[in-house]
Design a protein around this motif. Sequence first.
Motif, PDB file in Angstrom:
ATOM      1  N   VAL A 274       0.324  -0.893   0.019  1.00 41.22           N
ATOM      2  CA  VAL A 274       0.003   0.083   0.334  1.00 41.22           C
ATOM      3  C   VAL A 274       0.462   1.214   0.183  1.00 41.22           C
ATOM      4  O   VAL A 274       0.233   2.447  -0.918  1.00 41.22           O
ATOM      5  CB  VAL A 274      -1.008  -0.405   1.400  1.00 41.22           C
ATOM      6  CG1 VAL A 274      -1.211   0.722   1.779  1.00 41.22           C
ATOM      7  CG2 VAL A 274      -2.376  -1.061   1.280  1.00 41.22           C
ATOM      8  N   PRO A 275       2.542   1.415   0.716  1.00 38.46           N
ATOM      9  CA  PRO A 275       2.715   2.640   1.138  1.00 38.46           C
ATOM     10  C   PRO A 275       3.247   2.852  -0.021  1.00 38.46           C
ATOM     11  O   PRO A 275       3.780   3.906  -0.959  1.00 38.46           O
ATOM     12  CB  PRO A 275       3.404   2.753   1.871  1.00 38.46           C
ATOM     13  CG  PRO A 275       3.316   1.772   3.206  1.00 38.46           C
ATOM     14  CD  PRO A 275       1.992   0.471   1.685  1.00 38.46           C
ATOM     15  N   ILE A 276       4.163   1.563  -1.562  1.00 38.01           N
ATOM     16  CA  ILE A 276       4.390   1.810  -2.111  1.00 38.01           C
ATOM     17  C   ILE A 276       3.203   2.536  -3.927  1.00 38.01           C
ATOM     18  O   ILE A 276       4.210   3.304  -4.268  1.00 38.01           O
ATOM     19  CB  ILE A 276       5.054   0.149  -2.535  1.00 38.01           C
ATOM     20  CG1 ILE A 276       6.634  -0.267  -2.072  1.00 38.01           C
ATOM     21  CG2 ILE A 276       5.125   0.484  -4.416  1.00 38.01           C
ATOM     22  CD1 ILE A 276       7.368   0.922  -2.666  1.00 38.01           C
ATOM     23  N   LEU A 277       2.536   2.069  -3.922  1.00 40.44           N
ATOM     24  CA  LEU A 277       1.688   2.621  -4.452  1.00 40.44           C
ATOM     25  C   LEU A 277       0.778   3.968  -4.449  1.00 40.44           C
ATOM     26  O   LEU A 277       1.263   4.798  -5.123  1.00 40.44           O
ATOM     27  CB  LEU A 277       0.677   1.607  -4.484  1.00 40.44           C
ATOM     28  CG  LEU A 277       0.400   0.034  -5.321  1.00 40.44           C
ATOM     29  CD1 LEU A 277      -0.853  -0.515  -4.426  1.00 40.44           C
ATOM     30  CD2 LEU A 277       0.741  -0.139  -6.472  1.00 40.44           C
ATOM     31  N   LEU A 278       0.676   4.221  -2.949  1.00 42.95           N
ATOM     32  CA  LEU A 278       0.654   5.735  -2.681  1.00 42.95           C
ATOM     33  C   LEU A 278       2.083   6.988  -3.132  1.00 42.95           C
ATOM     34  O   LEU A 278       1.516   7.746  -4.115  1.00 42.95           O
ATOM     35  CB  LEU A 278       0.382   5.567  -1.021  1.00 42.95           C
ATOM     36  CG  LEU A 278      -0.666   4.689  -0.597  1.00 42.95           C
ATOM     37  CD1 LEU A 278      -1.381   5.650   0.924  1.00 42.95           C
ATOM     38  CD2 LEU A 278      -2.312   6.051  -1.148  1.00 42.95           C
ATOM     39  N   VAL A 279       2.924   5.793  -2.756  1.00 43.11           N
ATOM     40  CA  VAL A 279       4.108   7.217  -2.846  1.00 43.11           C
ATOM     41  C   VAL A 279       4.816   7.099  -4.983  1.00 43.11           C
ATOM     42  O   VAL A 279       4.910   8.201  -5.122  1.00 43.11           O
ATOM     43  CB  VAL A 279       5.293   6.361  -2.382  1.00 43.11           C
ATOM     44  CG1 VAL A 279       7.117   7.175  -2.995  1.00 43.11           C
ATOM     45  CG2 VAL A 279       4.972   6.931  -0.795  1.00 43.11           C
ATOM     46  N   VAL A 280       4.057   6.273  -5.293  1.00 38.79           N
ATOM     47  CA  VAL A 280       4.494   6.125  -6.527  1.00 38.79           C
ATOM     48  C   VAL A 280       3.539   6.995  -7.679  1.00 38.79           C
ATOM     49  O   VAL A 280       3.816   7.588  -8.205  1.00 38.79           O
ATOM     50  CB  VAL A 280       4.685   4.358  -7.640  1.00 38.79           C
ATOM     51  CG1 VAL A 280       4.179   4.545  -9.249  1.00 38.79           C
ATOM     52  CG2 VAL A 280       6.216   3.703  -7.179  1.00 38.79           C
ATOM     53  N   PHE A 281       2.289   6.453  -7.210  1.00 41.59           N
ATOM     54  CA  PHE A 281       0.977   7.253  -7.453  1.00 41.59           C
ATOM     55  C   PHE A 281       1.227   9.144  -7.102  1.00 41.59           C
ATOM     56  O   PHE A 281       1.092   9.900  -8.424  1.00 41.59           O
ATOM     57  CB  PHE A 281      -0.586   7.242  -6.655  1.00 41.59           C
ATOM     58  CG  PHE A 281      -1.192   7.775  -6.879  1.00 41.59           C
ATOM     59  CD1 PHE A 281      -2.001   8.174  -8.229  1.00 41.59           C
ATOM     60  CD2 PHE A 281      -1.682   8.809  -6.356  1.00 41.59           C
ATOM     61  CE1 PHE A 281      -3.458   8.588  -8.528  1.00 41.59           C
ATOM     62  CE2 PHE A 281      -2.967  10.178  -6.146  1.00 41.59           C
ATOM     63  CZ  PHE A 281      -3.842   9.820  -7.097  1.00 41.59           C
ATOM     64  N   SER A 282       1.625   9.913  -5.981  1.00 43.25           N
ATOM     65  CA  SER A 282       1.980  10.546  -5.401  1.00 43.25           C
ATOM     66  C   SER A 282       3.288  10.964  -7.204  1.00 43.25           C
ATOM     67  O   SER A 282       3.235  12.031  -7.391  1.00 43.25           O
ATOM     68  CB  SER A 282       1.961  10.586  -4.905  1.00 43.25           C
ATOM     69  OG  SER A 282       1.302  10.400  -3.208  1.00 43.25           O
ATOM     70  N   THR A 283       4.303  10.757  -6.855  1.00 41.73           N
ATOM     71  CA  THR A 283       5.563  10.639  -7.788  1.00 41.73           C
ATOM     72  C   THR A 283       5.164  10.930  -9.389  1.00 41.73           C
ATOM     73  O   THR A 283       5.362  11.723 -10.020  1.00 41.73           O
ATOM     74  CB  THR A 283       6.702   9.589  -7.496  1.00 41.73           C
ATOM     75  OG1 THR A 283       7.150   9.932  -6.015  1.00 41.73           O
ATOM     76  CG2 THR A 283       8.285   9.740  -8.452  1.00 41.73           C
ATOM     77  N   TRP A 284       4.459  10.217  -9.837  1.00 41.68           N
ATOM     78  CA  TRP A 284       3.884  10.152 -11.450  1.00 41.68           C
ATOM     79  C   TRP A 284       3.445  11.267 -10.889  1.00 41.68           C
ATOM     80  O   TRP A 284       3.353  12.057 -11.672  1.00 41.68           O
ATOM     81  CB  TRP A 284       3.526   9.000 -11.234  1.00 41.68           C
ATOM     82  CG  TRP A 284       2.416   9.126 -13.126  1.00 41.68           C
ATOM     83  CD1 TRP A 284       1.299   9.237 -12.891  1.00 41.68           C
ATOM     84  CD2 TRP A 284       3.152   8.753 -14.053  1.00 41.68           C
ATOM     85  NE1 TRP A 284       1.053   8.963 -14.034  1.00 41.68           N
ATOM     86  CE2 TRP A 284       2.217   8.882 -15.432  1.00 41.68           C
ATOM     87  CE3 TRP A 284       4.864   8.275 -13.850  1.00 41.68           C
ATOM     88  CZ2 TRP A 284       2.669   8.441 -16.548  1.00 41.68           C
ATOM     89  CZ3 TRP A 284       5.140   7.544 -15.598  1.00 41.68           C
ATOM     90  CH2 TRP A 284       4.592   8.245 -16.575  1.00 41.68           C
ATOM     91  N   GLY A 285       2.610  11.266 -10.543  1.00 37.02           N
ATOM     92  CA  GLY A 285       0.958  13.366 -10.687  1.00 37.02           C
ATOM     93  C   GLY A 285       2.069  14.236 -10.329  1.00 37.02           C
ATOM     94  O   GLY A 285       2.081  14.953 -11.062  1.00 37.02           O
ATOM     95  N   ILE A 286       2.882  14.547 -10.222  1.00 34.61           N
ATOM     96  CA  ILE A 286       3.870  15.264  -9.114  1.00 34.61           C
ATOM     97  C   ILE A 286       4.965  14.858 -10.761  1.00 34.61           C
ATOM     98  O   ILE A 286       5.189  16.312 -11.205  1.00 34.61           O
ATOM     99  CB  ILE A 286       4.446  15.513  -7.943  1.00 34.61           C
ATOM    100  CG1 ILE A 286       3.201  15.459  -6.559  1.00 34.61           C
ATOM    101  CG2 ILE A 286       5.766  16.529  -8.026  1.00 34.61           C
ATOM    102  CD1 ILE A 286       4.496  15.583  -5.492  1.00 34.61           C
TER     103      ILE A 286
END
Length: 321
Positions: free
Chosen positions: A203-215
């Motif tokens: 779950v943390p990996i998915l959240l951080v990857v999502f945030s990084t990609w969006g930024i």
Amino acid sequence: MNLTSVMENLTLATNHSDCFSVDSASRRRSFLFFYLAIIITAIPSNAFSLYVSWQHIRQKNELGVYLFNLALSDLTFTVGLSLWLDFLWRGVWAHGGYICVLSVYFLFTNFYTSDALLCCIALDRYLAVVHPLKYTSLRKVGTAAAVSVAIWVLVICFNASTITWEDSYQENNKIPVCFDTFLPMSENLARANVVRFFLGFIVPILLVVFSTWGICVAVKSNQATEEQERKRILRLLTVVLFCVLFCFGPIHIMMLLRTLVHCTDVVWFLYAYKFSIAISSLNCLADPFLYCFITRAGQANVNQLILFFQGKQRSKNKGVV
């Protein structure tokens, strides 16, 4: 009892003993020096990080709340490492079962408070860059404080329900051992490890990857963002992703594998498991990097500290002359 049953019991007893006695003194000492280096480095760096993050909070920056709690979590864990140093030196746990369970409790509390707070930092930066005007209420100091308290409460409650005496402390042949009690694994620990793998890593990996990609998408499409600001944001998220993936990835993979490992395989598994724990402890050094070398306030405070010591050195040199 027939001969077959006797041989099976003897095999099980032998394997059970091997589960607790395969680690050598030389390998323990290598981990001892590694953890000693972490303590010497992490305590002053995280103490300084508390000061830096407090400057963020005074400036009404919600990021400082998450950074402050990260530093607090790292300091608590690092101070507790002294007990592990004694264990690695002696080869036996000399502090009793209650202290053993408490030290394991601190270990996992640091894992998941750090994990969750890093996700909060990534999501906070995502909202600030991608939706700067839409979710302003979520980016206030009060909200960050409430989220941080909720994280501490949830992690403490989860650890209280999953960390048990039987899975943490045992005496094999009157030799007390803490956290090296690998097998046989209880059903409670097996379930807890599966939950930890998904909630504490996937779950943390998915959240951080999502945030990084969006930024990354938002920053590239926004021409008004300065190049230096883009690099600073991407550096911040790179360190966050590194912490989650590198520091917490190996230990959670080993936790999952631990549910599949048999006692006869513990010779190779023990060292790999301990090595993954050692890697996870590096987050105590990676987290201060977030405050001191990437955030603006952190960079300003580091520069002030450098100038202060340079000024003292010049004064000392003049006094000598």
